[in-house]
Design an enzyme around this catalytic site. Sequence first.
Site, PDB file in Angstrom:
ATOM      1  N   ASP A   7       0.887  -1.169   0.000  1.00 19.01           N
ATOM      2  CA  ASP A   7       0.000   0.000   0.000  1.00 19.01           C
ATOM      3  C   ASP A   7       0.922   1.217   0.000  1.00 19.01           C
ATOM      4  OD1 ASP A   7      -2.137   1.715   0.201  1.00 19.01           O
ATOM      5  OD2 ASP A   7      -2.319   1.507   2.364  1.00 19.01           O
ATOM      6  N   GLU A  68      -1.170  -1.265  -4.773  1.00 18.78           N
ATOM      7  CA  GLU A  68      -2.426  -0.536  -4.935  1.00 18.78           C
ATOM      8  C   GLU A  68      -2.284   0.483  -6.053  1.00 18.78           C
ATOM      9  OE1 GLU A  68      -4.856   0.538  -1.500  1.00 18.78           O
ATOM     10  OE2 GLU A  68      -4.981   2.529  -2.359  1.00 18.78           O
ATOM     11  N   ASP A 141      -2.815   0.991   6.978  1.00 22.85           N
ATOM     12  CA  ASP A 141      -1.941   0.750   5.821  1.00 22.85           C
ATOM     13  C   ASP A 141      -1.406  -0.683   5.824  1.00 22.85           C
ATOM     14  OD1 ASP A 141      -1.304   3.930   5.208  1.00 22.85           O
ATOM     15  OD2 ASP A 141      -1.510   3.414   7.320  1.00 22.85           O
TER      16      ASP A 141
END
Lengths: 173, 173
Positions: A7, A68, A141
């Site tokens: 992420d 991501e 996260d």
Amino acid sequence: MRVLGVDPGLTRCGLGVVEGGLGTPLRLVEVGVVRTPIDQEPALRLLTLQTEIDDWLERLRPDAVAVERVFAKANIKGIMGTAQASAVPMLAAARRGLPLAMHTPSEVKAAVTGNGRADKNQVTAMVTRILRLQVAPKPADAADAIALAICHLWRGAAQDRIAQAVALQRAAR
Amino acid sequence: MRVLGVDPGLTRCGLGVVEGGLGTPLRLVEVGVVRTPIDQEPALRLLTLQTEIDDWLERLRPDAVAVERVFAKANIKGIMGTAQASAVPMLAAARRGLPLAMHTPSEVKAAVTGNGRADKNQVTAMVTRILRLQVAPKPADAADAIALAICHLWRGAAQDRIAQAVALQRAAR
């Protein structure tokens, strides 16, 4: 099959390695967050991130990397740093010839919760349940990075099943 | 003092190395453009760019790197690739401990043409004149990379002069 989920971010970058295969339960290998000081030069923050991701790839040897996909939001200044941060795992995967996939936040949420608009708490709760963790991963996260890896394992498995079915059907003709 | 200017991009990334110092005319060392196929995986495009920039740094040994600061524009999809591309020279400089500066397009235009809103033709014309080139550098990305390096040399020189003046004044007290 072992997947590193990332992420991306400069202030906090979530990293999570999950392994599993078809018919076997998923297992959390490692989860963490790389933090870099907000008042540091962006190039040095990117370098810290690169060093950490290289270390994770060396130590944990994932078979694939899932990152991501970054979209533009209202916070344009932040999004530039996030886009730059996302280049780090992309480059690391390409340099090693590792398969790389970019998943959107809604793909990830849909994969782990069944709802593409799930909130952070729901994602964390499902990740905790799927991996049978004693403690919920924090911060968000870290949970997101694990969710990315799970999404990749499950989507990849589904795609493999379809590809296998097509191949079988062709072979049967 | 030798500076590598980078106009970041995935489709075209301009690279230009300029050298010079206070009181000596600037000299173009090398200029070029890295192109990567638009239909290739973004991670592979970043890797090509990294390989090229590493090669330039190894061969031409600049003392500093100047990168165009990326801003959000209407074309959001393109801007993400550009932001990711800008991470490549930032990382390359940080890894080598080279001084890195990010200059905005208007700073660069103002430095080489005297007008922060100059168009691409004016920038190319001034770059050609400043470096006494026989042929104008093409495409615009190449001229922009050279302009970045010139901007960095001149701004750096000006900042050094100011720092020197301040230091002298302090020493005189």
